[in-house]
Motif scaffolding. Structure first.
Motif, PDB file in Angstrom:
ATOM      1  N   PHE A 500       0.677  -1.225   0.196  1.00  0.00           N
ATOM      2  CA  PHE A 500       0.057  -0.002  -0.052  1.00  0.00           C
ATOM      3  C   PHE A 500       0.920   1.153  -0.010  1.00  0.00           C
ATOM      4  CE2 PHE A 500      -2.083  -3.200   2.575  1.00  0.00           C
ATOM      5  CZ  PHE A 500      -3.070  -3.730   1.834  1.00  0.00           C
ATOM      6  N   GLU A 502       2.628   2.748  -2.016  1.00  0.00           N
ATOM      7  CA  GLU A 502       2.595   3.698  -3.404  1.00  0.00           C
ATOM      8  C   GLU A 502       1.241   4.303  -3.435  1.00  0.00           C
ATOM      9  OE1 GLU A 502       1.903   1.254  -7.368  1.00  0.00           O
ATOM     10  OE2 GLU A 502       2.256  -0.369  -5.734  1.00  0.00           O
ATOM     11  N   TYR A 503       0.128   3.958  -2.624  1.00  0.00           N
ATOM     12  CA  TYR A 503      -1.068   4.744  -2.943  1.00  0.00           C
ATOM     13  C   TYR A 503      -1.192   5.852  -1.506  1.00  0.00           C
ATOM     14  CZ  TYR A 503      -1.920   0.276  -5.119  1.00  0.00           C
ATOM     15  OH  TYR A 503      -1.522  -0.613  -5.841  1.00  0.00           O
ATOM     16  N   GLU A 504       0.044   6.536  -1.188  1.00  0.00           N
ATOM     17  CA  GLU A 504      -0.181   7.354  -0.300  1.00  0.00           C
ATOM     18  C   GLU A 504      -0.703   8.755  -1.123  1.00  0.00           C
ATOM     19  OE1 GLU A 504       2.759  10.221   2.521  1.00  0.00           O
ATOM     20  OE2 GLU A 504       3.425   8.411   1.496  1.00  0.00           O
ATOM     21  N   LYS A 506      -3.376   9.036  -2.401  1.00  0.00           N
ATOM     22  CA  LYS A 506      -4.787   8.290  -3.114  1.00  0.00           C
ATOM     23  C   LYS A 506      -5.768   8.011  -2.309  1.00  0.00           C
ATOM     24  CE  LYS A 506      -1.610   8.181  -6.768  1.00  0.00           C
ATOM     25  NZ  LYS A 506      -0.723   7.532  -6.419  1.00  0.00           N
ATOM     26  N   TYR A 510      -9.075   3.320  -4.563  1.00  0.00           N
ATOM     27  CA  TYR A 510      -8.300   3.463  -5.421  1.00  0.00           C
ATOM     28  C   TYR A 510      -7.032   2.307  -4.962  1.00  0.00           C
ATOM     29  CZ  TYR A 510      -4.544   4.560  -8.500  1.00  0.00           C
ATOM     30  OH  TYR A 510      -3.262   4.568  -9.724  1.00  0.00           O
ATOM     31  N   ALA A 511      -6.701   2.692  -3.608  1.00  0.00           N
ATOM     32  CA  ALA A 511      -5.812   1.974  -3.056  1.00  0.00           C
ATOM     33  C   ALA A 511      -6.312   0.396  -2.854  1.00  0.00           C
ATOM     34  CB  ALA A 511      -5.435   2.106  -1.729  1.00  0.00           C
ATOM     35  N   HIS A 514      -6.285  -1.428  -6.700  1.00  0.00           N
ATOM     36  CA  HIS A 514      -5.112  -1.882  -7.074  1.00  0.00           C
ATOM     37  C   HIS A 514      -4.243  -2.630  -6.479  1.00  0.00           C
ATOM     38  CE1 HIS A 514      -5.184   0.929 -10.736  1.00  0.00           C
ATOM     39  NE2 HIS A 514      -5.871   1.586  -9.940  1.00  0.00           N
ATOM     40  N   GLU A 634      -7.937   8.269  -8.683  1.00  0.00           N
ATOM     41  CA  GLU A 634      -7.057   8.253  -7.781  1.00  0.00           C
ATOM     42  C   GLU A 634      -7.725   9.082  -6.303  1.00  0.00           C
ATOM     43  OE1 GLU A 634      -3.222   9.561  -8.767  1.00  0.00           O
ATOM     44  OE2 GLU A 634      -3.109   7.919 -10.350  1.00  0.00           O
TER      45      GLU A 634
END
Length: 1111
Positions: A500, A502-504, A506, A510-511, A514, A634
């Motif tokens: 998770f 990379e979804y900071e 977002k 969305y997190a 993905h 996002e």
């Protein structure tokens, strides 16, 4: 000075004062040991051949050899004692005698003979007075004195010293320690006395040394008796006889007392040492009575976590350990980890034995098998108070039965109320099928069970070939169900996560989408760093932060997964899957298409028939193009609308619908004005504007407000939910509230009927023939039985009767013991069920925590046992968030901004989505819902049983087929049962009636006789299913009810259902699949700018809740 005052002062110093008395006894013990040591020194320095002592008496002594039959008494009477040694012995004797006389004087209570005739006093006189005499008569200085008898005085002083020691340090001595000390000291005194006595008497015989005498005593007392060293004169032989007799009398008594104390200690369990408590980690389990099932559930679940392998479990129970528990605790795997202590948590001594103040945690479990469950809760409350008082810093994990008693233990770190969870889980089972199985699998450490399908195929005798496309094989559902059951809830910090990180910045949806697409994990909730509340699916408007704690569902936690090692390989693989075509498609179309690609996951199971990847949408005609799905944004924009549920909920909130007006109901939303017990969570739910009179709550009796006497007369639009319980307790509140929560659409609210007694007539009146679900709650009065597993007997038989009478009715049953699940929907001649039974036994032999998970009733969510949720409390020790997440899923707690559990059914119009990954994307992009699993129902090919055969009476009217049909019926009877007990009562009564009718009218005409014979044959040939249907219909007619709603042929016994928790993204969706969703809180979507119907509704609700409302 007054004598009494002086005596009292001496008594205070020598006897009453514990510390000074301990010093006096220690000094006395040292004196006795010194006197024995001086005796050994005198023996080592003595030479019996010198004949010392004769000179002092002017006797002529000559050295002469020993001859049989004559005894030279001089070496026995006289010894060689040097002057310094004599001085030391005299000094010790004077001090000892003075101390003895002083203590006798202080202990004198009027009877002087009681003081004089005591054995310690007599021994003191024998050993001390002769030395004092030698002071005044020097000629007796070499006289033999049996100083070695002071060893018995040393033993007596040691016992008194140990008692004073424990009194001085304010601790209770161990009876086992004292008895062992007495036994050892008695044995040493016997051996020392025998050694010294034999050595001295043999001065006139073999002249043995101390070592020879020691060797002789050891050989003699051990009953070996080599015979190389033996006494030669009769005094030493007599001493040996006396010592053997004393040993035979004294030692068995000591050993018997020691054995008794050892047995008692084995029962009570001994102590957990302070040293171990300081160097090792342990938890304490407090229970009223320890059953083998409870113990194994706790141990298997507790030690399933790798970091708990070095912990010790100390069990504190007031009852004696039974034989089964004793056998289990003797297994090496548990004997080194589990310590059983018999004692009460209300005693500080027993809590000290368990070292509660050093424990990592204390688990307090209630006895659910008690007849009086309130009394069981009272005992649990007192235990919790006692532990909190003794060890305030010890974390408490408490299980309580009744919700009204929960507020007494609100100080505990984690509390699980049985009735709260039970009723909430049973309620959600009615609207989200198999919620109980879903929660049970999530909270168990199932270790990713996989069904041994090859063995199962051999058990069932099937010869179907297993392949990935064979969805209908009887093994395939177990393979998918067993693999998905290994999913659990884990947590990790966002910035430390590979899943998770990379979804900071977002959105949450969305997190979640993905992360599932890339790694197969299902992100279900978050918790902010500065907030203790967990938010399940906070929705697309929630932006992920680096300090957030993420909660996700996966087979294993991220730290143990192989994704970190294969991160580089996965990135390369994903770059190869990217679209590099020359066509210029819109960006959102490419994203939407890539969202449907089945990523190569580890052990994702069976893939769809279309392959691992899906083709991109073509630019040509729309006929061959697969419908596209909007991308998951996002960051949510202003164009995002609320979910469909919200629009359904907000329909004409202020204007009642026609159905509501016709039914006389006007709903409002608000909080219940009255709480049935302290500690119940306030829930925003549907309420009635006006309070319903109590008389109108009786369904089977009319009143002045309405005249309805059965459920059908009310004309309910939705199907009923019937709750069969023994009493209407406060826990029922947790059954009603989830079914009336504000996020449930009004058009889907089911009427709830509480059935306190369930004879057939009451079942028919309450509308069982057109009910959606029937919940059978285990009755408290039957939970206690002489045989533990018989506690469910009444419930099982009653449910089996309902199962036979109303086969199309969805029955949800609560049992006390999970092992009794095998009796639900029991069919004795069903080969498939027998194969499942063998499979369960094999799973149990392998040590499975959920051996019953492949049972069809459990997999389908039709049976539930609250004891399965005991592991929820155990898991909270490692996962402190599990209770909070479970309460949010069940609707017991409502946190602003947190979602709720619901479900949706896959219809034919939804099959274009095709895969679970596309469904995930569709839900995240449209409504913000997060799917967490699938409830699937498949057809099941069962062997023919008598419960499945239904033959119409009209088929027998054709006389040409009579013989053929009759032979089929005979074959069926032979294949199912040959016992007369298998014939229903109605069939026997009908045959008796037909025979009596034929005997009464022997002279009827041929036509009448043929009619009678036809009726008799029809009654005999009816199947059991038809007889039961006829019985129900006749009873309904007798009660004045219409039998039109009774569907006798709608039998759901040929289907099996199971749960797929977080299935792989490429799992194919099937018709009638039910998808579990965590839907965002609809109130979080209310626009802040501009008035709306929702705003006005919330305002009206705030006003209405101040008025009287009623559920």
């Amino acid at each position: 000075m007054n004598e009494n005052t002086f005596k009292e002062r001496l008594k205070l110093f020598f006897i009453k004062n514990q510390r000074s008395s301990l010093r006096i006894r220690l000094f006395n013990f040292s004196l006795k040991l010194l006197s024995c040591f001086l005796y050994i020194v005198r023996v080592l320095l003595d030479d019996p051949t010198q004949g010392l002592g004769c000179k002092e008496l002017n006797r002529s002594c000559s050295n002469q050899n020993y001859t049989p039959g004559t005894i030279d008494w001089s070496p026995i009477i006289w010894v060689n004692r040097s002057l310094p040694l004599w001085g030391l012995q005299v000094s010790v004797a004077v001090i000892s005698l003075f101390e003895t006389l002083l203590l006798s004087y202080l202990s004198y209570k009027g009877n002087i003979w009681e003081q004089i005739l005591r054995i310690p006093f007599l021994l003191e006189i024998i050993n001390a007075v002769p030395f004092i005499i030698t002071i005044f008569w020097p000629v007796l200085r070499n006289l033999f004195i049996p100083v070695f008898l002071n060893c018995w005085l040393a033993k007596h002083a040691l016992e008194n010293m140990i008692n004073d020691l424990h009194r001085a340090i304010q601790r209770t001595q161990s009876a086992m320690f004292n008895q062992v000390l007495i036994l050892i000291s008695t044995l040493l005194c016997l051996i020392f006395t025998c050694i010294c006595g034999i050595q001295h008497l043999e001065r006139a015989g073999n002249r043995l040394t101390l070592f020879d005498s020691l060797y002789f005593c050891i050989v003699t007392f051990s009953t070996v008796g080599f015979g190389d060293v033996t006494p030669k004169i009769w005094p030493s032989k007599l001493l040996v006889v006396i010592m053997i007799c004393v040993a035979l009398v004294v030692l068995p008594i000591q050993f018997e007392q020691l054995a008794y104390l050892w047995m008692e200690r084995q029962k009570s369990g001994g102590n957990y040492s302070r040293y171990r408590a300081q160097t090792e980690k342990h938890v304490v389990l407090c229970v009223s009575s320890l059953k083998i099932d409870l113990l194994m559930d706790f141990l298997n679940e507790f030690y399933a976590h790798p970091r708990l392998q070095d912990y010790y479990v100390v069990i504190l129970c007031p009852t004696e350990m039974d034989a089964q528990v004793r056998r289990v605790l003797q297994i090496p795997m548990w004997s080194q980890r589990v310590i059983y202590l018999q004692g009460s948590a209300l005693k500080d001594q027993d809590l000290l034995r368990a070292k509660m103040d050093n424990a990592e945690a204390c688990f307090i479990l209630s006895s659910r098998c008690e007849v009086d469950r309130t009394a069981a809760d009272h005992q649990t409350i007192l235990r919790a108070w006692a532990v909190k008082d003794f060890a305030p810093n010890c974390p408490l994990y408490v299980q309580i039965l009744k919700p009204e008693n929960k507020f007494h233990i609100k100080f505990a770190d984690h509390v699980v109320c049985e009735e709260e969870f039970k009723y909430a889980m049973l309620a959600l089972n009615c609207i989200c099928p198999a919620t109980s199985t879903l929660i049970t699998l999530l909270v168990h450490t199932s270790r990713g069970h996989t069904a041994p399908w090859e063995a199962f195929r051999q058990l069932t005798g099937t010869k179907q070939t297993l392949n990935r496309e064979s969805q209908q094989s009887p093994e395939q559902w177990q393979k998918m169900y067993g693999r998905c059951s290994g999913n659990e809830v884990y947590h990790i910090n966002l910035e430390e996560s590979t899943f998770f990180a990379e979804y900071e910045g977002k959105s949450f949806t969305y997190a979640s989408f993905h992360a599932h697409k890339k790694f197969g994990v299902c992100l279900i909730g978050v918790r902010k760093e500065d907030n203790k509340n967990i938010l399940l699916n906070p929705g697309p408007r929630y932006i992920m932060s680096s300090t957030d704690i993420c909660f996700y569902i996966n087979i294993t936690k991220e730290e143990n997964s192989a994704f970190k090692k294969q991160e580089k390989h996965r990135k390369n693989h994903e770059s190869k899957l990217s679209y590099h075509g020359a066509s210029r498609l819109p960006v959102h179309s490419i994203i939407a298409s890539m969202g449907t690609v089945a990523i190569d996951l580890q052990d994702t199971g069976c893939r769809g028939a279309s392959g691992a990847t899906l083709a991109l949408p073509a630019e040509g005609g729309k006929e061959g193009r697969r419908p596209s799905i909007a991308p998951v944004l996002e960051v949510a924009d202003s164009s995002l609308h609320t979910c469909d549920l919200l629009s359904d909920q907000s329909e004409d909130e202020t204007t009642p619908s026609d159905d509501e007006v016709s039914a006389g109901f006007e709903y409002a939303k608000g909080y219940p004005p009255y709480s049935p017990y302290i500690g119940s969570s306030p829930t925003f739910c549907h309420l009635l504007h006006e309070k319903v009179p109590f008389c109108c709550l009786r369904l089977d009796k009319g009143c002045q407000h309405n005249y309805h006497e059965d459920a059908k007369a009310y004309g309910f639009k939705n199907k009923l939910i019937i709750v069969a319980a023994e009493t209407a307790g406060n826990g029922l509140y947790n059954f009603i509230v989830p079914l009336r929560a504000y996020y449930r659409p009004k058009k889907e609210l089911n009427p709830i009927v509480l059935l306190l007694d369930n004879p057939l007539d009451d079942l028919l009146r309450c509308g069982v023939t057109f009910a959606a679900n029937m919940v059978v709650v285990d009755k408290e009065s039957t939970m206690s039985a002489e045989e533990d597993y018989m506690a469910d007997a009444k419930t099982i038989v009653n449910v089996q009767t309902l199962f036979r009478l109303f086969s199309s009715l969805s029955i949800i049953t609560e049992l006390t013991h999970p092992a009794n699940m095998r009796f639900m929907q029991f069919r004795a001649k069903d080969c498939y069920s027998l194969a499942l039974s063998k499979l369960e036994k094999k799973e149990r032999e392998k040590g499975s925590n959920l051996a019953f998970m492949f049972r069809l009733p459990f997999a389908a969510g039709r049976v539930f046992s609250i004891s399965m949720l005991d592991t929820l409390l155990y898991q909270s020790f490692v996962k402190d968030y599990m209770i909070s997440i479970t309460r949010l899923l069940l609707g017991l707690d409502t946190t602003p901004g947190s979602g709720f559990l619901c479900s949706m059914k896959i219809t034919e119009e939804d099959l274009w989505i095709r895969t679970y990954a596309r469904l995930y994307q569709k839900l995240c992009s449209s409504t913000g819902d997060i799917p967490i699993g699938v409830y699937r129902t498949e057809s099941q090919k069962l062997t023919t049983s008598e419960s499945q055969i239904s033959i119409s009476v009209e088929e027998w009217e054709d006389t040409k087929d009579t013989k053929e049909q009759f032979s089929c019926r005979g074959n069926h009877r032979n294949s199912t049962s040959s016992d007369q007990s298998d014939h229903p009562l109605l069939r026997r009564k009908s045959m008796q009636w037909a025979r009596r009718l034929s005997r009464r009218a022997p002279r009827h005409s041929a036509k009448t006789a043929e009619k009678i014979n036809q009726q008799r044959m029809n009654l005999y040939r009816r199947s059991e299913r038809q007889e039961l249907a006829e019985l129900v219909k006749n009873r309904m007619k007798h009660l004045g009810l219409s039998p039109a709603g009774y569907d006798e042929m709608n039998d759901h016994q040929n289907t099996l259902s199971y749960i797929l928790i977080n299935p792989s993204p490429d799992t194919r969706l099937e018709l009638n699949d039910i998808v579990y969703l965590i839907r965002p809180d609809p109130l979080t979507y209310v626009p802040n700018a501009g008035p709306s119907r929702k705003d006005s509704f919330c305002n009206t609700v705030g006003q209405d809740t101040r008025e009287e409302t009623q559920l």
